[in-house]
Design a protein around this motif. Structure first.
Motif, short mmCIF file in Angstrom:
data_model
loop_
_atom_site.label_atom_id
_atom_site.label_comp_id
_atom_site.label_asym_id
_atom_site.label_seq_id
_atom_site.Cartn_x
_atom_site.Cartn_y
_atom_site.Cartn_z
N PHE A 35 -0.20 7.97 -7.46
CA PHE A 35 -1.60 7.72 -7.79
C PHE A 35 -2.45 7.71 -6.52
CE2 PHE A 35 -4.97 4.52 -8.96
CZ PHE A 35 -5.72 5.41 -9.70
N GLU A 36 -1.93 7.08 -5.47
CA GLU A 36 -2.67 7.03 -4.21
C GLU A 36 -2.82 8.43 -3.60
OE1 GLU A 36 -2.62 4.52 -0.06
OE2 GLU A 36 -0.71 4.98 -1.01
N LEU A 37 -1.75 9.22 -3.63
CA LEU A 37 -1.82 10.59 -3.10
C LEU A 37 -2.80 11.44 -3.89
CD1 LEU A 37 1.95 11.29 -2.33
CD2 LEU A 37 0.10 10.91 -0.69
N SER A 38 -2.79 11.29 -5.21
CA SER A 38 -3.72 12.09 -6.02
C SER A 38 -5.16 11.65 -5.83
CB SER A 38 -3.32 12.05 -7.49
OG SER A 38 -3.39 10.73 -7.97
N LEU A 39 -5.38 10.38 -5.51
CA LEU A 39 -6.75 9.94 -5.24
C LEU A 39 -7.30 10.59 -3.97
CD1 LEU A 39 -6.83 6.13 -6.09
CD2 LEU A 39 -8.04 7.97 -7.24
N HIS A 40 -6.44 10.83 -3.01
CA HIS A 40 -6.88 11.47 -1.77
C HIS A 40 -7.26 12.94 -2.00
CE1 HIS A 40 -6.34 8.28 1.13
NE2 HIS A 40 -5.23 7.94 0.51
N SER A 72 3.83 4.12 -10.66
CA SER A 72 3.90 5.26 -9.74
C SER A 72 2.71 5.20 -8.79
CB SER A 72 3.93 6.58 -10.51
OG SER A 72 2.78 6.71 -11.31
N TRP A 73 2.57 4.08 -8.14
CA TRP A 73 1.40 3.82 -7.30
C TRP A 73 1.29 4.79 -6.14
CZ3 TRP A 73 2.61 2.47 -2.31
CH2 TRP A 73 3.91 2.02 -2.09
N LYS A 74 2.40 5.25 -5.61
CA LYS A 74 2.35 6.19 -4.47
C LYS A 74 1.76 7.53 -4.91
CE LYS A 74 3.35 6.31 -0.13
NZ LYS A 74 2.52 5.56 0.78
#
Length: 190
Positions: free
Chosen positions: A35-40, A31-33
């Protein structure tokens, strides 16, 4: 405690940590997308997000793989990876619990989604203690063994079956998430 009990506990700890790190690492990778959104949403510098985006899942998966090796040095690297990751995550969550951040975003896997931050901190501290105990027991059990004697473990097929069942469960989960077939290599027909 005799050496057989210590080795059983050490083996059980390594299996628990293998499953844990492979699950959270593979879930972030799949679920890389998200994960990327939550990192932001994290209180992190913008330049570090790209590094963390690739580094965290790779280190988590590598830690799980290293813990699966029977060689002492590789397994110890896995335990040290687990200790370092859990220390970093525990500090991050601890800062959130004491109110350093304005909001409490979390990139946690589905295991921890429903936990409050206080319970999340308790679970991380418990996993950190388990990792330290596993490193200690791994060293003790290897010191007790004769260095030239090869230990034969009858539980290796059980570990293989456990990892195989875990892989099947992840595969079935992905098949439910993505029911349509897609080509791995788009130039070839499905």
């Amino acid at each position: 405690m005799n050496s057989k009990i210590k080795s059983i506990i050490a083996y059980s700890i390594s299996i628990l940590l293998i499953i844990f790190w492979l699950y959270v690492g593979l879930e972030k990778a799949w679920s890389w997308k998200n994960f990327e959104l939550s990192l932001h949403q994290q209180p992190l510098p913008e330049w570090s997000i790209g590094i963390i985006y690739w580094l965290v899942p790779l280190v988590e998966i590598a830690t799980g793989v290293l813990l699966a090796f029977r060689r002492n040095k590789l397994k110890q690297l896995g335990y040290w990876g687990s200790i370092l990751l859990l220390t970093a995550f525990t500090i991050f969550i601890g800062l959130g619990v004491i109110g350093v951040y304005e909001q409490r975003p979390c990139t946690c896997s589905s295991i921890f989604n429903e936990l409050s931050w206080n319970w999340h901190l308790v679970v991380n501290v418990a996993l950190l203690i388990i990792s330290i105990l596993g490193l200690y027991l791994n060293r003790v059990s290897n010191d007790l063994d004769h260095p030239t004697q090869q230990r034969k473990t009858k539980n290796t097929p059980a570990l293989f079956k456990l990892l195989l069942n875990f892989s099947r469960a992840q595969y079935n989960r992905l098949r439910k998430m993505f029911p349509k077939k897609f080509a791995l290599f788009p130039g070839r027909p499905v």
